[in-house]
Design a protein around this motif. Structure first.
Motif, PDB file in Angstrom:
ATOM      1  N   UNK A 174      -1.491   6.580  -0.198  1.00 34.98           N
ATOM      2  CA  UNK A 174      -2.427   6.315  -1.287  1.00 34.98           C
ATOM      3  C   UNK A 174      -2.337   4.880  -1.790  1.00 34.98           C
ATOM      4  N   UNK A 175      -1.193   4.248  -1.636  1.00 38.01           N
ATOM      5  CA  UNK A 175      -1.012   2.871  -2.080  1.00 38.01           C
ATOM      6  C   UNK A 175      -1.526   1.846  -1.070  1.00 38.01           C
ATOM      7  N   UNK A 176      -1.705   2.252   0.171  1.00 42.76           N
ATOM      8  CA  UNK A 176      -2.117   1.314   1.225  1.00 42.76           C
ATOM      9  C   UNK A 176      -3.635   1.205   1.303  1.00 42.76           C
ATOM     10  N   UNK A 177      -4.130  -0.027   1.312  1.00 47.57           N
ATOM     11  CA  UNK A 177      -5.574  -0.260   1.419  1.00 47.57           C
ATOM     12  C   UNK A 177      -6.115   0.018   2.820  1.00 47.57           C
ATOM     13  N   UNK A 225      -7.544   5.001   5.045  1.00 46.30           N
ATOM     14  CA  UNK A 225      -8.812   5.487   4.485  1.00 46.30           C
ATOM     15  C   UNK A 225      -8.825   6.999   4.291  1.00 46.30           C
ATOM     16  N   UNK A 226      -8.009   7.722   5.047  1.00 49.09           N
ATOM     17  CA  UNK A 226      -7.936   9.186   4.954  1.00 49.09           C
ATOM     18  C   UNK A 226      -6.555   9.629   5.417  1.00 49.09           C
ATOM     19  N   UNK A 227      -6.179  10.845   5.034  1.00 52.42           N
ATOM     20  CA  UNK A 227      -4.870  11.397   5.377  1.00 52.42           C
ATOM     21  C   UNK A 227      -5.086  12.678   6.171  1.00 52.42           C
ATOM     22  N   UNK A 228      -4.375  12.805   7.293  1.00 56.01           N
ATOM     23  CA  UNK A 228      -4.455  14.006   8.126  1.00 56.01           C
ATOM     24  C   UNK A 228      -3.074  14.662   8.164  1.00 56.01           C
ATOM     25  N   UNK A 229      -3.034  15.939   7.807  1.00 54.64           N
ATOM     26  CA  UNK A 229      -1.786  16.712   7.860  1.00 54.64           C
ATOM     27  C   UNK A 229      -1.908  17.665   9.044  1.00 54.64           C
ATOM     28  N   UNK A 266      -5.270  13.665  -4.749  1.00 49.79           N
ATOM     29  CA  UNK A 266      -5.306  12.408  -3.999  1.00 49.79           C
ATOM     30  C   UNK A 266      -6.666  11.731  -4.122  1.00 49.79           C
ATOM     31  N   UNK A 267      -6.650  10.419  -4.263  1.00 49.32           N
ATOM     32  CA  UNK A 267      -7.883   9.648  -4.384  1.00 49.32           C
ATOM     33  C   UNK A 267      -8.535   9.367  -3.038  1.00 49.32           C
ATOM     34  N   UNK A 268      -7.896   9.760  -1.967  1.00 43.45           N
ATOM     35  CA  UNK A 268      -8.429   9.557  -0.622  1.00 43.45           C
ATOM     36  C   UNK A 268      -8.649  10.924   0.016  1.00 43.45           C
ATOM     37  N   UNK A 269      -9.630  11.004   0.915  1.00 41.07           N
ATOM     38  CA  UNK A 269      -9.864  12.295   1.571  1.00 41.07           C
ATOM     39  C   UNK A 269      -8.675  12.711   2.432  1.00 41.07           C
ATOM     40  N   UNK A 270      -8.404  14.003   2.446  1.00 37.43           N
ATOM     41  CA  UNK A 270      -7.339  14.522   3.297  1.00 37.43           C
ATOM     42  C   UNK A 270      -7.876  15.668   4.135  1.00 37.43           C
ATOM     43  N   UNK A 271      -7.364  15.746   5.342  1.00 34.01           N
ATOM     44  CA  UNK A 271      -7.788  16.760   6.300  1.00 34.01           C
ATOM     45  C   UNK A 271      -6.552  17.523   6.744  1.00 34.01           C
ATOM     46  N   UNK A 272      -6.646  18.845   6.745  1.00 34.41           N
ATOM     47  CA  UNK A 272      -5.587  19.681   7.296  1.00 34.41           C
ATOM     48  C   UNK A 272      -6.053  20.156   8.666  1.00 34.41           C
TER      49      UNK A 272
END
Length: 115
Positions: A21-24, A27-31, A75-81
């Motif tokens: 979340x701190x890194x510019x 753009x999205x997080x995948x778990x 989270x302020x960024x989209x996340x995908x499971x």
């Protein structure tokens, strides 16, 4: 073998989310899980360590509010499971707080205390 969430795994997940979340450039997080398993849920043997005084007890609400709600769901960024295989109990809960749970052809879900 199930991939289960322990206190250390959940803490690591929270730390990884916080860093992403701190890194510019993220753009999205995948778990994801591995080898056809997302997660078999929370490792209930951790409660024995807490009750026996071997593991420090987390403050009330740390897991459900501090990690799952505040960090993952907020989270302020989209996340995908990306779920391929089993997603049980707490593993399913982590998947469902992402904005886009992706399901593959081979999946099994269960949430609850008894089958």
């Amino acid at each position: 073998m199930f991939y289960i969430f322990s206190l250390s795994v959940l803490t690591s997940l929270k730390e990884s989310y916080d860093k992403a979340l701190q890194r510019d450039d993220v753009k999205a997080i995948v778990v994801t899980g591995a080898k056809g398993k997302f997660s078999g849920g929370f490792d209930i043997t951790a409660f024995g360590g807490i009750q026996g005084g071997k593991v420090e007890e987390p403050k009330p609400g740390y897991i459900s509010i501090g990690i799952v709600t505040d960090t993952l769901e907020g989270a302020r960024k989209p996340s995908v499971a990306a779920i391929d295989g089993l997603a049980l109990g707490g593993g399913l809960e982590v998947a469902m707080v992402s904005i886009l749970p992706c399901f593959y052809l081979r999946q099994s879900f269960y949430y609850g205390d008894t089958p």
